[in-house]
Structure formats: structure tokens, C-alpha cells
Design a protein around this motif. Structure first.
Motif, PDB file in Angstrom:
ATOM      1  N   ILE A  57       0.674  -1.195   0.382  1.00 23.03           N
ATOM      2  CA  ILE A  57      -0.890   0.010  -0.241  1.00 23.03           C
ATOM      3  C   ILE A  57       0.963   1.028   0.346  1.00 23.03           C
ATOM      4  CG2 ILE A  57      -1.340   0.896   1.284  1.00 23.03           C
ATOM      5  CD1 ILE A  57      -2.948  -1.426   1.807  1.00 23.03           C
ATOM      6  N   GLU A  58       2.499   0.997   0.847  1.00 23.51           N
ATOM      7  CA  GLU A  58       2.830   2.666   0.686  1.00 23.51           C
ATOM      8  C   GLU A  58       3.624   2.957  -0.831  1.00 23.51           C
ATOM      9  OE1 GLU A  58       5.175   2.882   4.655  1.00 23.51           O
ATOM     10  OE2 GLU A  58       5.438   0.902   4.290  1.00 23.51           O
ATOM     11  N   ILE A  59       4.349   1.268  -1.330  1.00 25.68           N
ATOM     12  CA  ILE A  59       4.637   1.146  -2.895  1.00 25.68           C
ATOM     13  C   ILE A  59       3.386   2.176  -3.894  1.00 25.68           C
ATOM     14  CG2 ILE A  59       5.923   0.399  -4.886  1.00 25.68           C
ATOM     15  CD1 ILE A  59       6.728  -1.546  -2.771  1.00 25.68           C
ATOM     16  N   TYR A  60       2.624   1.491  -3.214  1.00 25.16           N
ATOM     17  CA  TYR A  60       1.241   2.728  -4.454  1.00 25.16           C
ATOM     18  C   TYR A  60       0.722   3.710  -3.809  1.00 25.16           C
ATOM     19  CZ  TYR A  60      -3.480   2.860  -6.141  1.00 25.16           C
ATOM     20  OH  TYR A  60      -4.883   4.213  -6.325  1.00 25.16           O
ATOM     21  N   PHE A  61       1.119   4.059  -3.005  1.00 20.55           N
ATOM     22  CA  PHE A  61       1.005   5.748  -2.986  1.00 20.55           C
ATOM     23  C   PHE A  61       1.858   6.132  -3.399  1.00 20.55           C
ATOM     24  CE2 PHE A  61      -3.016   4.490  -0.434  1.00 20.55           C
ATOM     25  CZ  PHE A  61      -4.600   5.400  -0.834  1.00 20.55           C
ATOM     26  N   LEU A  62       3.181   5.406  -3.359  1.00 21.47           N
ATOM     27  CA  LEU A  62       4.041   6.019  -3.765  1.00 21.47           C
ATOM     28  C   LEU A  62       4.009   6.680  -5.372  1.00 21.47           C
ATOM     29  CD1 LEU A  62       6.852   4.806  -1.081  1.00 21.47           C
ATOM     30  CD2 LEU A  62       6.290   7.307  -1.992  1.00 21.47           C
ATOM     31  N   ILE A  63       4.120   5.750  -6.228  1.00 20.20           N
ATOM     32  CA  ILE A  63       3.856   5.464  -7.549  1.00 20.20           C
ATOM     33  C   ILE A  63       2.299   5.936  -7.765  1.00 20.20           C
ATOM     34  CG2 ILE A  63       5.255   4.567  -7.273  1.00 20.20           C
ATOM     35  CD1 ILE A  63       3.857   1.740  -8.369  1.00 20.20           C
ATOM     36  N   THR A  64       0.866   6.474  -6.951  1.00 23.40           N
ATOM     37  CA  THR A  64       0.066   6.865  -7.693  1.00 23.40           C
ATOM     38  C   THR A  64      -0.197   7.946  -8.718  1.00 23.40           C
ATOM     39  OG1 THR A  64      -2.275   6.794  -7.308  1.00 23.40           O
ATOM     40  CG2 THR A  64      -0.929   7.802  -5.609  1.00 23.40           C
ATOM     41  N   ASN A  65      -1.070   8.301  -9.289  1.00 22.39           N
ATOM     42  CA  ASN A  65      -1.493   9.051 -10.024  1.00 22.39           C
ATOM     43  C   ASN A  65      -2.258  10.202  -8.859  1.00 22.39           C
ATOM     44  OD1 ASN A  65      -0.056   8.874 -12.606  1.00 22.39           O
ATOM     45  ND2 ASN A  65      -1.894   7.947 -13.694  1.00 22.39           N
ATOM     46  N   LYS A  66      -2.671  10.203  -7.697  1.00 20.43           N
ATOM     47  CA  LYS A  66      -3.843  10.224  -7.538  1.00 20.43           C
ATOM     48  C   LYS A  66      -2.887  11.469  -6.354  1.00 20.43           C
ATOM     49  CE  LYS A  66      -7.055   7.248  -8.167  1.00 20.43           C
ATOM     50  NZ  LYS A  66      -8.430   5.729  -7.036  1.00 20.43           N
ATOM     51  N   ARG A  67      -2.008  12.382  -7.281  1.00 25.55           N
ATOM     52  CA  ARG A  67      -1.256  13.122  -5.800  1.00 25.55           C
ATOM     53  C   ARG A  67      -1.885  14.053  -4.460  1.00 25.55           C
ATOM     54  NH1 ARG A  67       1.957  10.038  -6.012  1.00 25.55           N
ATOM     55  NH2 ARG A  67       3.255  11.378  -5.102  1.00 25.55           N
ATOM     56  N   ASP A  68      -3.138  14.134  -4.951  1.00 29.45           N
ATOM     57  CA  ASP A  68      -4.010  14.840  -3.990  1.00 29.45           C
ATOM     58  C   ASP A  68      -3.810  14.284  -2.576  1.00 29.45           C
ATOM     59  OD1 ASP A  68      -3.162  16.937  -5.158  1.00 29.45           O
ATOM     60  OD2 ASP A  68      -5.889  17.580  -6.021  1.00 29.45           O
ATOM     61  N   LEU A  69      -4.292  12.951  -2.923  1.00 26.87           N
ATOM     62  CA  LEU A  69      -4.822  11.707  -1.961  1.00 26.87           C
ATOM     63  C   LEU A  69      -3.171  11.099  -0.979  1.00 26.87           C
ATOM     64  CD1 LEU A  69      -6.857  10.026  -0.164  1.00 26.87           C
ATOM     65  CD2 LEU A  69      -6.774   8.131  -2.375  1.00 26.87           C
ATOM     66  N   ALA A  70      -2.107  10.903  -2.371  1.00 24.45           N
ATOM     67  CA  ALA A  70      -1.238  10.407  -1.709  1.00 24.45           C
ATOM     68  C   ALA A  70      -0.464  11.376  -0.444  1.00 24.45           C
ATOM     69  CB  ALA A  70      -0.161  10.533  -2.545  1.00 24.45           C
ATOM     70  N   ARG A  71      -0.618  12.804  -0.700  1.00 25.91           N
ATOM     71  CA  ARG A  71      -0.259  13.793  -0.256  1.00 25.91           C
ATOM     72  C   ARG A  71      -0.923  14.304   1.173  1.00 25.91           C
ATOM     73  NH1 ARG A  71       0.713  17.065  -5.607  1.00 25.91           N
ATOM     74  NH2 ARG A  71       2.523  17.086  -5.415  1.00 25.91           N
ATOM     75  N   LYS A  72      -1.804  13.792   1.136  1.00 23.06           N
ATOM     76  CA  LYS A  72      -3.106  13.768   2.487  1.00 23.06           C
ATOM     77  C   LYS A  72      -2.327  12.296   3.272  1.00 23.06           C
ATOM     78  CE  LYS A  72      -6.836  16.344   0.270  1.00 23.06           C
ATOM     79  NZ  LYS A  72      -8.082  15.728  -0.262  1.00 23.06           N
ATOM     80  N   LEU A  73      -2.480  11.806   3.153  1.00 18.91           N
ATOM     81  CA  LEU A  73      -2.234   9.991   3.377  1.00 18.91           C
ATOM     82  C   LEU A  73      -0.561   9.912   3.961  1.00 18.91           C
ATOM     83  CD1 LEU A  73      -4.758   7.950   1.367  1.00 18.91           C
ATOM     84  CD2 LEU A  73      -4.759   9.372   4.049  1.00 18.91           C
ATOM     85  N   ALA A  74      -0.186  10.988   3.839  1.00 14.37           N
ATOM     86  CA  ALA A  74       1.832  10.870   3.874  1.00 14.37           C
ATOM     87  C   ALA A  74       2.382  10.633   4.685  1.00 14.37           C
ATOM     88  CB  ALA A  74       2.874  11.565   2.469  1.00 14.37           C
ATOM     89  N   GLY A  75       1.682  11.467   5.662  1.00 11.39           N
ATOM     90  CA  GLY A  75       2.141  11.289   6.899  1.00 11.39           C
ATOM     91  C   GLY A  75       1.835  10.036   7.485  1.00 11.39           C
ATOM     92  N   VAL A  76       0.398   9.803   7.825  1.00 13.07           N
ATOM     93  CA  VAL A  76      -0.098   8.928   8.340  1.00 13.07           C
ATOM     94  C   VAL A  76       0.167   7.729   7.929  1.00 13.07           C
ATOM     95  CG1 VAL A  76      -1.731   7.796   8.784  1.00 13.07           C
ATOM     96  CG2 VAL A  76      -2.515  10.166   8.590  1.00 13.07           C
ATOM     97  N   LEU A  77       0.652   6.963   6.463  1.00 19.76           N
ATOM     98  CA  LEU A  77       0.979   6.196   6.131  1.00 19.76           C
ATOM     99  C   LEU A  77       2.917   6.510   6.382  1.00 19.76           C
ATOM    100  CD1 LEU A  77       0.236   6.003   2.753  1.00 19.76           C
ATOM    101  CD2 LEU A  77      -0.241   3.859   3.581  1.00 19.76           C
TER     102      LEU A  77
END
Length: 432
Positions: free
Chosen positions: A187-207
Motif C-alpha cells: 500500500i505504501e508503494i502504491y501511494f508513492l507511485i499513484t497518479n492520485k497525488r492529492d490523496l497521496a499527499r494527504k495520507l503521506a504523513g499517516v502512512l
């Protein structure tokens, strides 16, 4: 120019089957896997293809002196197992498969932990390399798990732990742990490479925070598992064993990351920045490891330590670790020169493997039970110097081939991830 197809918020690179399965990295992986297949085939032939007997055959052979030696040898194999096959020998319950397991799993997990810390502290180069290094780390960990699964006793343990649950056993700590750890890392890798950058940035700290916590829990549980082996003073006397695992795993992980960078990131504009960052992290890790070794020397049962540092079959592994895993990397990482750092990284991955061997074999070097009149009850646990022969059996050649094959599988896993998701390049322009 690469072409991509979007699916589930990820750009999947369009590659032909030939590019996916027969690129240079995969060819190397196939060669290593082929070596491993030889090992697996021969090893299981030795373990399961030799002569077994039942009570009826023993009774039939009782009146035939010509058959008695064969029956006796078969019974010996069934009771004591083949002396040539170290992993299943009763005096040496853990060997090179467990060595490679802790080497690759701890190294890969520590690398993932270090990447999360780099993200947390906003290290400049971290966003650019995080996806590639986390993918590399999970491939290392999966290679280690395949290694330990090569001993059929472990899959059978999982089978029986489901049929006959013993919730206090170590396996019931391990299986749920990795059932959470591996999917979460993906899941961490997914949010590092996803196109959904806004969602990734919101979740980055929590992840990142959750990733660090899960990594710490993993190492803590590993420490508990070794501390369950109360007769093994090499394992139970080391204070905060899980911290020792994390520090030494970090040396493996950062050494592997340096080699990986030279092979896969050398043409990147941030290559030298990463090498300097890796050298600094490596320096901290080897200094902490050196401090820990001094502490170990002072607190671990001295009679057990004496076996490790001198006068036993595994002493050379320990000194190989001290020289190649700590001293050489320390000197070379200090220079910050890429070529020297590379040599230091290679030395670190060799040295830490020797450390895992010394740790696993060293903990088992004295027989654990008195069933055969050679254990601590017969000779006294504190008369270690008088216990000979040591419970040390060098790995069978076929077992060495198997661990080479497991490395190949780890390389193949990473290659497929990179070919499909371009983890080395997807975040070349990313920033905090």
C-alpha cells in the motif's frame, strides 16, 4: 519514449512479454534460480528419497543378517535424520536457511524503515528514491521468506498451526505480523507511485508514521522469538535484541541500497546526493553496531562469548563480521567518494551475512537437549568449553545452491515490479 496505461490510479508501463520476462535483470535472475532448482531437487531427494522402514519390515529383517545394516541405517535416518542435511539435524535445528531468512528479511525491512525515516525527516533525495528502495526492500524480504519455506518443516508448521492452534507459539506471532506487514508495504508503494497525488499527499504523513510503527513491531516480535530460546545465552543475554536486529539490518539494507544505486540509479541527476546520504546513514549504523558489539561482549555469558570469538568453528564468521561489516564500511563511508562507498557497501552486505551466520550458528553451537547424552544436562550448561564436538554442521552444498536460487527469486520480483511500474523513474521530479 515509454508508453503507459492507467489502471487503478497507477501508470502501468506498456512492455512486451519479452521485455518483461527476458530483460538483462531477469536473465541473471533465471541463472540464479536455475542454480537454486538444482539445490532444491537434490536436497529434497536426499531428505525424502532415502530408504524408510516400518515395524513390519524391521521384523522381517530380524532373521536376515544381510538386511540388518540397511535397516539400522534407515532407522538412524528416520530418528536422527541425515547428518549430511544440516537443516533437519537434531543437534543443529537452525542453519543457513534461517541465516538467509533473517539476513534478507531484516535487511529489507530495515531498508523500508530507513526510507520511512528519510521521508519523515524530509531528506531531500527521499521522494525520488522511496518507491524504488521500498520495492527493492520488499523483494529482499520475500526472497528471505522463500528461503525459510525451503525447509518443508516450516510450511508444515503453518499447516498444523491452523489445524491445531497453539496461540502461545512463536508462529502465531509471525503469521499475523507478515499478513499485515507485506500488504501494508505494498500500500505504501502504491501511494508513492499513484497518479492520485492529492490523496497521496494527504495520507503521506499517516502512512509514514504507521510504516515506522509496524516496522518497529516487526523487529520487536523477532526479538521476542529469539528470546524464547532460554538456553541460548548468545540470543537471550543481548539487551533489547530487537534494536540489535534493526541496527544490523540497517547495515545490510543500506549496503544493498548502495549497490542497487550503482546498478540502477547511476544515470540519475540525484545519484551522488543519494550516495552521500546513504554513506551518512551507513556510518551511523556501523557506529551503533560497534557500540552494541562492545555491550554484547560485556553482558553476554562470557563462556558463550568465548566460543564465538575464539576456539569454535564459527569464530571466523564473527571476525569477518567485525572487519567486513563494521571496520571496512566505517573507513570507506567516511570518504563519501562514490567508488569507495560502493566498496564499503559490498563489504557491508558480505559482513552482515557472516554476522547472521555467527549469530544463528553461534546460538546453536551447544546441543540443546540431553536425549543423546551430549546436551547441557549431561555436561552442564556452564562447561561450554568442554562440550565437544560442537553442534555445528556446515551447510550442505545443495543448501547453498538453494539460497542462491532465493536471491534469484528476489531479483526477479523486483525486476517485474520495476518493469511494470517504473519505480526507478516514476518520481524523478518529486519533491517534499
Amino acid at each position: 519514449m515509454n508508453e503507459y496505461k492507467e489502471c487503478c490510479g497507477i501508470n502501468i508501463k506498456k512492455v512486451s512479454l519479452g521485455e518483461l520476462l527476458f530483460n538483462k535483470t531477469m536473465i541473471i535472475a533465471y541463472i540464479l534460480i536455475a542454480i537454486g532448482i538444482i539445490g532444491w531437487f537434490e536436497l529434497y531427494g536426499l531428505r525424502f528419497g532415502h530408504f524408510f522402514v516400518n515395524n513390519h519390515e524391521v521384523m522381517l529383517a530380524a532373521g536376515d543378517p544381510a538386511k540388518l545394516p540397511e535397516i539400522a541405517h534407515a532407522l538412524k535416518e528416520q530418528i536422527f535424520n541425515l547428518k549430511e542435511i544440516e537443516e533437519v539435524n537434531k543437534d543443529e535445528p537452525w542453519g543457513i536457511f534461517v541465516t538467509q531468512y533473517v539476513y534478507l528479511v531484516y535487511g529489507g525491512s530495515a531498508l523500508i524503515f530507513l526510507v520511512a525515516l528519510m521521508e519523515l525527516f524530509k531528506v531531500k533525495v527521499a521522494p525520488k528514491v522511496a518507491a524504488a528502495l521500498m520495492s527493492f526492500g520488499i523483494a529482499m524480504a520475500l526472497g528471505g521468506m522463500i528461503s525459510i519455506a525451503s525447509d518443508w518443516g516450516n510450511p508444515l508448521n503453518i499447516y498444523w498451526m491452523v489445524l491445531n492452534p497453539q496461540l502461545h507459539s512463536g508462529m502465531w506471532m509471525m503469521l499475523p505480523l507478515y499478513s499485515v506487514y507485506i500488504p501494508f508495504t505494498l500500500i505504501e508503494i502504491y501511494f508513492l507511485i499513484t497518479n492520485k497525488r492529492d490523496l497521496a499527499r494527504k495520507l503521506a504523513g499517516v502512512l509514514v508514521i504507521l510504516g515506522i510503527i509496524i516496522d518497529i513491531i516487526e523487529f520487536y516480535i523477532q526479538g521476542i522469538l529469539f528470546n524464547l530460546n532460554t538456553p541460548r545465552h548468545l540470543w537471550t543475554d543481548i539487551p533489547a535484541l530487537w534494536v540489535y536486529f534493526l541496527i544490523t539490518g540497517a547495515i545490510t539494507g543500506i549496503g544493498g541500497a548502495i549497490i542497487f544505486a550503482f546498478l540502477g540509479l547511476k544515470n540519475k541527476p540525484y545519484f551522488e546526493d543519494f550516495i552521500k546520504t546513504a554513506a551518512n546513514i551507513g556510518l551511523i549504523a556501523v557506529i551503533l553496531a560497534a557500540i552494541y558489539e562492545v555491550i554484547d561482549f560485556m553482558v553476554v555469558d562470557p563462556k558463550w562469548m568465548n566460543l564465538i570469538i575464539a576456539g569454535s568453528p564459527i569464530s571466523w564468521m564473527y571476525w569477518g563480521w567485525i572487519i567486513l561489516g563494521i571496520a571496512v564500511p566505517f573507513v570507506l563511508f567516511l570518504t563519501k567518494k562514490p567508488s569507495a562507498v560502493l566498496i564499503g557497501g559490498i563489504s557491508a552486505v558480505i559482513g552482515t551475512f557472516l554476522m547472521r551466520e555467527a549469530f544463528i550458528y553461534g546460538g546453536n553451537i551447544v546441543p540443546m537437549t540431553d536425549r543423546f547424552g551430549t546436551g547441557p544436562e549431561a555436561t552442564s550448561l556452564y562447561n561450554l568449553a568442554e562440550i565437544t564436538p560442537y553442534a555445528y554442521i556446515p551447510p550442505h552444498t545443495m543448501e547453498i545452491l538453494v539460497i542462491i536460487g532465493c536471491l534469484g527469486l528476489g531479483i526477479a520480483i523486483y525486476s517485474i515490479i520495476d518493469s511494470l511500474f517504473d519505480v526507478r523513474s516514476v518520481n524523478d521530479h518529486a519533491d517534499h
